[in-house]
Design an enzyme around this catalytic site. Structure first.
Site, PDB file in Angstrom:
ATOM      1  N   GLU A 277      18.901  25.646 -15.216  1.00  0.00           N
ATOM      2  CA  GLU A 277      19.077  26.038 -16.626  1.00  0.00           C
ATOM      3  C   GLU A 277      19.971  25.013 -17.305  1.00  0.00           C
ATOM      4  O   GLU A 277      20.609  24.196 -16.630  1.00  0.00           O
ATOM      5  CB  GLU A 277      19.733  27.417 -16.715  1.00  0.00           C
ATOM      6  CG  GLU A 277      18.904  28.498 -16.067  1.00  0.00           C
ATOM      7  CD  GLU A 277      19.562  29.872 -16.181  1.00  0.00           C
ATOM      8  OE1 GLU A 277      20.520  30.031 -16.976  1.00  0.00           O
ATOM      9  OE2 GLU A 277      19.127  30.779 -15.457  1.00  0.00           O
TER      10      GLU A 277
ATOM     11  N   GLY B  42      22.818  23.118 -13.630  1.00  0.00           N
ATOM     12  CA  GLY B  42      21.952  22.125 -13.003  1.00  0.00           C
ATOM     13  C   GLY B  42      22.431  21.925 -11.575  1.00  0.00           C
ATOM     14  O   GLY B  42      22.097  22.717 -10.685  1.00  0.00           O
TER      15      GLY B  42
ATOM     16  N   ARG C  67      -0.426 -14.435  -4.036  1.00  0.00           N
ATOM     17  CA  ARG C  67       0.164 -15.206  -5.145  1.00  0.00           C
ATOM     18  C   ARG C  67       0.817 -16.494  -4.642  1.00  0.00           C
ATOM     19  O   ARG C  67       1.654 -16.453  -3.723  1.00  0.00           O
ATOM     20  CB  ARG C  67       1.215 -14.312  -5.842  1.00  0.00           C
ATOM     21  CG  ARG C  67       2.058 -14.992  -6.885  1.00  0.00           C
ATOM     22  CD  ARG C  67       1.371 -15.075  -8.203  1.00  0.00           C
ATOM     23  NE  ARG C  67       2.266 -15.597  -9.231  1.00  0.00           N
ATOM     24  CZ  ARG C  67       1.834 -16.159 -10.346  1.00  0.00           C
ATOM     25  NH1 ARG C  67       0.532 -16.247 -10.598  1.00  0.00           N
ATOM     26  NH2 ARG C  67       2.702 -16.603 -11.238  1.00  0.00           N
TER      27      ARG C  67
ATOM     28  N   HIS D  62       6.554  -8.823  -7.934  1.00  0.00           N
ATOM     29  CA  HIS D  62       5.350  -8.999  -8.770  1.00  0.00           C
ATOM     30  C   HIS D  62       5.636  -9.855 -10.014  1.00  0.00           C
ATOM     31  O   HIS D  62       4.716 -10.131 -10.788  1.00  0.00           O
ATOM     32  CB  HIS D  62       4.824  -7.639  -9.249  1.00  0.00           C
ATOM     33  CG  HIS D  62       4.021  -6.887  -8.224  1.00  0.00           C
ATOM     34  ND1 HIS D  62       4.573  -6.328  -7.097  1.00  0.00           N
ATOM     35  CD2 HIS D  62       2.692  -6.600  -8.164  1.00  0.00           C
ATOM     36  CE1 HIS D  62       3.633  -5.717  -6.401  1.00  0.00           C
ATOM     37  NE2 HIS D  62       2.477  -5.880  -7.022  1.00  0.00           N
TER      38      HIS D  62
ATOM     39  N   GLU E 227      16.063  18.289  -6.474  1.00  0.00           N
ATOM     40  CA  GLU E 227      16.459  18.947  -5.211  1.00  0.00           C
ATOM     41  C   GLU E 227      17.909  18.606  -4.853  1.00  0.00           C
ATOM     42  O   GLU E 227      18.245  18.388  -3.693  1.00  0.00           O
ATOM     43  CB  GLU E 227      15.547  18.544  -4.036  1.00  0.00           C
ATOM     44  CG  GLU E 227      14.090  18.876  -4.196  1.00  0.00           C
ATOM     45  CD  GLU E 227      13.803  20.280  -4.672  1.00  0.00           C
ATOM     46  OE1 GLU E 227      13.085  20.409  -5.693  1.00  0.00           O
ATOM     47  OE2 GLU E 227      14.290  21.246  -4.070  1.00  0.00           O
TER      48      GLU E 227
END
Ligand SMILES: Cc1cc2nc3c(=O)[nH]c(=O)nc-3n(C[C@H](O)[C@H](O)[C@H](O)COP(=O)(O)OP(=O)(O)OC[C@H]3O[C@@H](n4cnc5c(N)ncnc54)[C@H](O)[C@@H]3O)c2cc1C
Length: 401
Positions: free
Chosen positions: A135, A139, A277, A348, A373
């Protein structure tokens, strides 16, 4: 290379032939159907119904329900492997499936015979469920929740608002935590009730537009004079805090498995990319500095995966308290997911920063695993406080000296 390392490691934790066959079936489904749809679901933010229907079609919900209630009665290690496989292909689908498991563990562990007989077979056959704890006022500090349960005759009226509820708008069943009105305001008042979909007084206030896990549904739910039979209280009023701790001990390994599915996908994505690459006349993978990065990623992944199987073994062997081990797992797995996804994106270059690349999506998904969690600061707190018990008392000076 990574696959052969993983295979040798997984052989040490081999499950029954039936469980290994189920994992192989799910892996095939992930490759053929679930992963190819992940990008489109992420872009649209729509609930991944096609994927969930595919999981329902192979009866995957039965995997977390005991045999006596129409389930398959599988080991926790198998559940964790399934969560990894699903998350490898589509983290949003994985949490939508696992969210049901997280929600119904309090019913499995603390429900009355009537509650189990009524709800567990329905879930085994594919129903979705939602666990409503968080809520605005509670938390990390769950005892701060303000939802009230008012006993009225043979019923209980629910009044309150829940935030960030996974599956909140698609669930057939809710397990809602609140406080028993009239009891003291702390943990002693904490209580859980089961609420069925369609009960008057439940309203979806808002569906969140999230950074990652975009296809999983996360909503704010309001309960306004929502009445359920008194028989829907789990255990007795005031037993909720114990039930909640027990539930998160099972959901933490589950979200850790999902984090490691993301981590493995990110590492695979990076390895494929840097093999293809070329810069400075050679493949990116041939730079030693890059190989150091890969060494760190694979070490972090495999060590966390082995701890995952260890925690699964603890769960399967019915060890009473594995909460510290589960916190270590949650911390290591989610930090690994974020580090590996971030490094894989780095490898990347700019291509990883462009919408539509798988690594960009995995990077966004990974971040949530450090938050839910029990955020990682709380896991550090649960682990770190143990050492306070280990410090030997200061030696007392002898009298007269
Ligand atoms: C995608 C998503 C799905 C979710 N699904 C569900 C669900 O299905 N059901 C449900 O009930 N909840 C759900 N949650 C909520 C989630 O469990 C909470 O977000 C989480 O418990 C943290 O609470 P909070 O967001 O209020 O953060 P806060 O508690 O406000 O914390 C903010 C920050 O302060 C830190 N902090 C807090 N206390 C301490 C402390 N004592 N020491 C050090 N640092 C501290 C935290 O670690 C965090 O970094 C979901 C969240 C997300 C993002």
């Amino acid at each position: 290379v990574i696959d052969s390392l993983r295979l040798r490691f997984l052989n040490q934790f081999r499950l029954s032939d039936e469980e290994e066959a189920l994992i192989a079936t799910v892996r095939r489904l992930v490759v053929e159907e679930i992963a190819p749809r992940a990008e489109e679901y992420d872009t649209s933010g729509d609930f991944p119904w096609q994927n969930i229907r595919a999981l329902q079609a192979i009866g995957l919900n039965a995997s977390f329900i005991p045999l006596a209630y129409g389930g398959a009665g599988l080991s926790f290690r198998c559940l964790l492997r399934l969560a990894q496989e699903l998350s490898y292909g589509c983290p949003s689908t994985a949490i939508s499936w696992a969210g049901t498991y997280h929600a119904i563990t309090p019913i499995i562990d603390f429900g009355s015979e009537e509650q189990k007989a009524k709800y567990l077979p329905v879930v085994a056959s594919g129903a979705l469920a939602a666990l409503a704890i968080t809520e605005a006022s509670g938390g990390s500090d769950v005892a701060g929740i303000r939802t009230q349960f008012y006993p009225t005759g043979g019923k209980v009226a629910i009044q309150g608002t829940k935030s960030f509820i996974t599956n909140g708008d698609v669930a057939d069943l809710f397990v809602v935590f609140g406080k028993w009105a009239g009891a003291s305001d702390g943990r002693d008042a904490m209580t859980a009730v089961i609420v069925e979909k369609g009960t008057p007084g439940i309203r979806v206030v808002r569906k969140e537009d999230k950074m990652g896990y975009r296809a999983s549904s996360t909503v704010e739910l309001a309960f306004q004079d929502c009445q359920v039979p008194r028989a829907n209280v789990l255990g007795a009023p005031g037993q909720g805090f114990k039930q909640l701790l027990s539930a998160v001990n099972k959901s933490r390994p589950s979200v850790s498995a999902q984090a490691l599915g993301i981590a493995r996908a990110a590492l695979d994505e990076a390895v494929t990319y840097i093999n293809a690459r070329w810069q400075f006349g050679q493949r990116i993978v041939d730079f030693q500095g890059v190989q150091f990065m890969l060494a760190d990623m694979v070490s972090q992944l495999l060590l966390a995966e082995s701890w995952l199987m260890y925690v699964g073994q603890l769960m399967d062997s019915s060890v009473a308290d594995y909460s510290v081990e589960a916190s270590i797992l949650k911390l290591a797995a989610s930090d690994a997911a974020v580090h590996i996804a971030s490094t894989a994106l780095q490898l990347h270059g700019a291509y990883g920063y462009i919408r539509g690349s798988r690594i960009e999506r995995l990077f966004r998904d990974a971040k949530a695993t450090q938050l839910w969690e029990g955020a990682n600061e709380l896991q550090r707190h649960y682990i770190g406080r143990v050492f306070g018990d280990q410090v030997p008392e200061k030696p007392r000076p002898e009298v007269g000296k």
